[in-house]
Design an enzyme around this catalytic site. Structure first.
Site, PDB file in Angstrom:
ATOM      1  N   HIS A 199      42.726  59.114  22.486  1.00 20.22           N
ATOM      2  CA  HIS A 199      42.803  60.029  21.340  1.00 20.22           C
ATOM      3  C   HIS A 199      42.919  59.204  20.055  1.00 20.22           C
ATOM      4  O   HIS A 199      43.671  58.230  20.011  1.00 20.22           O
ATOM      5  CB  HIS A 199      44.025  60.945  21.508  1.00 20.22           C
ATOM      6  CG  HIS A 199      44.155  61.936  20.410  1.00 20.22           C
ATOM      7  ND1 HIS A 199      43.367  63.069  20.344  1.00 20.22           N
ATOM      8  CD2 HIS A 199      44.945  61.950  19.310  1.00 20.22           C
ATOM      9  CE1 HIS A 199      43.671  63.740  19.247  1.00 20.22           C
ATOM     10  NE2 HIS A 199      44.630  63.081  18.602  1.00 20.22           N
ATOM     11  N   ASP A 254      46.826  66.731  24.506  1.00 22.70           N
ATOM     12  CA  ASP A 254      47.171  65.353  24.126  1.00 22.70           C
ATOM     13  C   ASP A 254      48.676  65.082  24.217  1.00 22.70           C
ATOM     14  O   ASP A 254      49.244  64.371  23.384  1.00 22.70           O
ATOM     15  CB  ASP A 254      46.652  65.050  22.704  1.00 22.70           C
ATOM     16  CG  ASP A 254      45.152  65.257  22.585  1.00 22.70           C
ATOM     17  OD1 ASP A 254      44.434  64.888  23.524  1.00 22.70           O
ATOM     18  OD2 ASP A 254      44.690  65.799  21.565  1.00 22.70           O
TER      19      ASP A 254
END
Ligand code: GRF
Length: 218
Positions: A109, A145
Site C-alpha cells: 500500500h 489495509d
C-alpha cells in the site's frame, strides 16, 4: 522453493520488480501464476513476456465477491501456491480467499499505514500535509489495509510535490521492499504473533529504512 501467485489489476510494476528479483537471483521463489481481474491489465503483458502462466477472472463472470474469490483460490491452489501476493489488485478480498491461505496473503500500500488506507493514499497524504509518507507491505486481513505490518519504507514529501511526483518516488520504494518482504517468507523466517510480525532479520525492520531515509535534493 517458495511458490507465489500474484494478483494484479493494472500496470504491474510491482509484479515486474518481483520478476526482476527472481531473475537476478536476489529472491529464491517461483511465480506459478498471475491472475488479473481486468483483461486489459498491462501486468498480463509482463507475465506473457516472461512465460509466466496467467489467468483472467472478471467481475462480469463472477459478480458476487465470494464466488470470485472461490474461483481465484481454486486457481491458486491448483497452481501449488504457498504465498498470495496482491500487487495493485483493486478488489477487496473475502474470507473465501483468506481462509484458503491463512496468514499467507500479502499486499503493498502506498502510505505508511495505518495512515491513509484505501484509495488515493498519495492524495490523502498531500491533502493532510504530512512531511513523510511511504509504503507498507502488510498481511491481508478482513479490513481495508488493516493487517499486521511486515515492512515499511519512508519517503519524504517535498515542496511542490504533485500526486504524480510523490507516487513515482513511493513506487521506487515499493519495488525495493516488496521483493524484500517476499524473501522473508522464502527464508521461512516470518513469525506472526497477533499484530506483531518479526523475522529475526535486520533487513526486515522498518527501523532500517527509517535510519537510512532516502533524501532527495530540492
Ligand atoms: C501501487 O502503488 C500499490 O501500492 C497499489 O497499487 C499500485 C500498483 O502499481 N496497491 P503497479 O500495478 O504494481 O504498477
Amino acid at each position: 522453493m517458495l511458490t507465489i501467485g500474484v494478483l494484479v489489476s493494472g500496470s504491474g510494476s510491482n509484479l515486474q520488480a518481483i520478476i526482476d528479483a527472481i531473475e537476478n537471483k536476489t529472491l529464491n521463489a517461483r511465480i506459478a501464476v498471475v491472475i488479473s481481474n481486468r483483461i486489459d491489465a498491462f501486468a498480463l503483458e509482463r507475465a506473457k513476456k516472461h512465460n509466466i502462466p496467467h489467468e483472467v477472472v472478471t467481475r462480469k463472470e463472477f459478480p458476487e465477491r465470494n464466488a470470485f474469490d472461490h474461483k481465484v483460490a481454486g486457481l491458486l491452489r491448483s497452481s501449488g501456491v504457498d504465498l498470495v501476493v496482491l500487487a495493485g489488485f483493486m478488489r477487496l478480498v473475502t474470507p473465501a480467499l483468506l481462509d484458503a491461505f491463512p496468514e499467507r496473503v500479502i499486499n503493498i500500500h502506498p502510505s505508511l499505514l495505518p495512515s491513509f488506507p484505501g484509495l488515493d493514499a498519495q492524495t490523502q497524504a498531500l491533502t493532510h500535509g504530512v512531511k513523510i509518507t511511504g509504503c507498507t507491505v502488510h498481511l491481508v486481513d478482513g479490513g481495508l489495509d488493516t493487517g499486521p505490518i511486515i515492512i515499511q519504507a519512508a519517503v519524504p514529501v517535498l515542496e511542490g510535490d504533485t500526486v504524480e511526483s510523490l507516487s513515482k518516488r513511493i513506487l521506487a520504494e515499493e519495488h525495493r521492499i516488496y521483493p524484500q518482504a517476499i524473501r522473508l517468507f522464502a527464508m521461512g523466517k516470518m513469525k506472526i504473533s497477533g499484530r506483531s510480525v518479526s523475522s529475526g532479520s535486520s533487513e526486515a525492520t522498518s527501523k532500517a529504512s527509517l535510519e537510512n531515509p532516502l533524501v532527495y535534493p530540492d
